[in-house]
Design an enzyme around this catalytic site. Sequence first.
Site, mmCIF file in Angstrom:
data_model
loop_
_atom_site.group_PDB
_atom_site.id
_atom_site.type_symbol
_atom_site.label_atom_id
_atom_site.label_comp_id
_atom_site.label_asym_id
_atom_site.label_seq_id
_atom_site.Cartn_x
_atom_site.Cartn_y
_atom_site.Cartn_z
ATOM 1 N N ASN A 135 -10.227 -0.404 0.548
ATOM 2 C CA ASN A 135 -8.630 -0.198 0.413
ATOM 3 C C ASN A 135 -8.319 -0.627 -0.940
ATOM 4 O OD1 ASN A 135 -5.858 -0.472 0.564
ATOM 5 N ND2 ASN A 135 -6.128 -1.086 2.753
ATOM 6 N N CYS B 205 0.792 -1.288 -0.096
ATOM 7 C CA CYS B 205 -0.098 0.208 -0.040
ATOM 8 C C CYS B 205 0.988 1.361 -0.014
ATOM 9 C CB CYS B 205 -0.960 0.136 1.168
ATOM 10 S SG CYS B 205 -2.102 -1.346 1.178
ATOM 11 N N HIS C 292 -3.027 7.219 2.139
ATOM 12 C CA HIS C 292 -3.767 5.719 1.596
ATOM 13 C C HIS C 292 -5.017 5.672 2.102
ATOM 14 C CE1 HIS C 292 -4.107 1.630 0.881
ATOM 15 N NE2 HIS C 292 -3.821 1.277 2.134
HETATM 16 N N1 COA Z 1 -18.110 -7.950 11.189
HETATM 17 C C1 COA Z 1 -18.702 -8.089 12.538
HETATM 18 N N2 COA Z 1 -17.767 -8.445 13.369
HETATM 19 C C2 COA Z 1 -16.276 -8.491 13.292
HETATM 20 C C3 COA Z 1 -15.843 -8.162 11.837
HETATM 21 C C4 COA Z 1 -16.836 -7.970 11.032
HETATM 22 N N3 COA Z 1 -16.569 -7.774 9.675
HETATM 23 N N4 COA Z 1 -14.496 -8.423 11.986
HETATM 24 C C5 COA Z 1 -14.281 -8.603 13.302
HETATM 25 N N5 COA Z 1 -15.222 -8.659 14.038
HETATM 26 C C6 COA Z 1 -15.438 -8.834 15.458
HETATM 27 C C7 COA Z 1 -14.432 -9.612 15.943
HETATM 28 O O1 COA Z 1 -14.421 -10.985 15.799
HETATM 29 C C8 COA Z 1 -14.203 -9.176 17.560
HETATM 30 O O2 COA Z 1 -15.277 -10.054 18.131
HETATM 31 P P1 COA Z 1 -14.785 -10.606 19.509
HETATM 32 O O3 COA Z 1 -14.793 -9.421 20.394
HETATM 33 O O4 COA Z 1 -16.232 -11.414 19.792
HETATM 34 O O5 COA Z 1 -13.586 -11.369 19.445
HETATM 35 C C9 COA Z 1 -14.752 -8.007 17.350
HETATM 36 O O6 COA Z 1 -15.308 -7.594 16.134
HETATM 37 C C10 COA Z 1 -13.782 -6.977 17.628
HETATM 38 O O7 COA Z 1 -12.510 -7.112 16.383
HETATM 39 P P2 COA Z 1 -11.391 -6.367 16.432
HETATM 40 O O8 COA Z 1 -10.347 -6.995 15.525
HETATM 41 O O9 COA Z 1 -10.900 -6.040 17.768
HETATM 42 O O10 COA Z 1 -11.947 -5.006 15.645
HETATM 43 P P3 COA Z 1 -11.071 -3.466 15.714
HETATM 44 O O11 COA Z 1 -11.657 -2.741 16.196
HETATM 45 O O12 COA Z 1 -9.611 -3.896 15.702
HETATM 46 O O13 COA Z 1 -11.401 -3.455 14.052
HETATM 47 C C11 COA Z 1 -10.260 -3.341 11.871
HETATM 48 C C12 COA Z 1 -11.036 -4.239 13.021
HETATM 49 C C13 COA Z 1 -9.837 -4.314 10.924
HETATM 50 C C14 COA Z 1 -11.352 -2.482 11.231
HETATM 51 C C15 COA Z 1 -9.192 -2.342 12.536
HETATM 52 O O14 COA Z 1 -8.277 -3.264 13.424
HETATM 53 C C16 COA Z 1 -8.485 -1.670 11.717
HETATM 54 O O15 COA Z 1 -8.970 -0.921 10.867
HETATM 55 N N6 COA Z 1 -7.230 -1.810 11.288
HETATM 56 C C17 COA Z 1 -6.330 -1.470 10.157
HETATM 57 C C18 COA Z 1 -6.353 -2.312 8.968
HETATM 58 C C19 COA Z 1 -6.076 -1.966 7.758
HETATM 59 O O16 COA Z 1 -6.223 -0.754 7.522
HETATM 60 N N7 COA Z 1 -5.173 -2.651 7.142
HETATM 61 C C20 COA Z 1 -4.684 -2.121 5.892
HETATM 62 C C21 COA Z 1 -3.446 -1.395 5.939
HETATM 63 S S1 COA Z 1 -2.770 -1.029 4.516
#
Ligand code: COA
Length: 329
Positions: free
Chosen positions: A284, A113, A254
């Site tokens: 993304n 990215c 990004h």
């Molecule tokens: N729908 C519903 N629930 C979901 C889910 C979805 N699509 N994806 C994850 N969950 C659940 C998880 O299983 C977790 O449940 P649990 O508490 O029962 O285990 C809960 O939601 C929280 O998950 P978590 O991973 O802690 O969520 P988060 O607040 O960290 O959000 C992202 C997840 C991916 C949105 C966030 O971490 C993020 O934006 N990270 C950066 C990712 C990124 O930009 N990557 C590319 C960079 S180039």
Amino acid sequence: MLKGIAITGSGSAVPATTLDNQLLTQLVETSDEWITTRTGISQRRISLPTESLSILATTAGKQAIAAAGITAADIDLILLATSTPDDLFGSACRIQAELGATKAVAFDLTAACSGFVFGLVTAAQYIRTGVYQNVLLIGGDILSRWVDWQDRRTCILFGDGAGAVVLQSNESDRLLGFSLKSDGTQNHYLNLPYHGSAQELSPGINVTKGTYHPITMNGKEVYRFAVQKVPEVIDKALFQANITIDQIDWLILHQANQRILNAVAERLNIPEHKVISNVANYGNTSAASIPLALNEAVQQGKIKPHDIIATSGFGAGLTWGAAIFQWGR
Ligand code: COA
């Protein structure tokens, strides 16, 4: 000899097929509400099997060349920033042929990215040293090919697309500052890894046969990394450019996630109206996201000649980087 750089044209292309959050709820246990509140993404574009990265990239490239007011025959170098080439040997040469850029040398550049920002700086070096005058830089990815459509933590995030810019030698140097970074010790947070099993050719001599496996990501760690490192690297690039934060007209990050965009803007004290965002519509799109957002803002008449733009890419590697530039000649 002119040794400055100007970014003189832009273009972009996305597949026609839209996959909205509602459709995703039929594939994995999720909801439109969860996806929009955590990421700001409402829909993304998905390439059909009949489409290809080369087609998207060529369309974006053609637009950028026309916008710059030159022809494909004028291009000296084509850089394709991608992690998802149609061919592992690279797709830049296919694009060169499609464009009819007969004198251009063409190659792929992989920095996930961050690919567009790394490509921008790479292109600038060739122009600053006087080696080339006209460079076509394309950022494009088809991550839908490599997403696990059963993994709700990742499949909601990504989309497909391509964006392009033309960089030309110019009297004034419009690339005001940049900073690029890598940290391989955090490589395991975001991967699209090759897995293979041993195949015996003859006793004692094995080769590996396999394929790449879908994207794996530690979302929390990647989020933490982005929110900390992106403001830092933008600050470094601003310092190098001798520019203060309030002189920036536009912030084009990004387009990973709206929460990351908001958090970075807040840390840098950049007001919301200067933050360019289209993540809601495309998700993304990896190396494509910055030129896609840039081109849309140019088309909408938001970005005007000599506006100062701060851009930053970040992602797998881990890699991250920022560039400060002025739009146009
Ligand atoms: N729908 C519903 N629930 C979901 C889910 C979805 N699509 N994806 C994850 N969950 C659940 C998880 O299983 C977790 O449940 P649990 O508490 O029962 O285990 C809960 O939601 C929280 O998950 P978590 O991973 O802690 O969520 P988060 O607040 O960290 O959000 C992202 C997840 C991916 C949105 C966030 O971490 C993020 O934006 N990270 C950066 C990712 C990124 O930009 N990557 C590319 C960079 S180039």
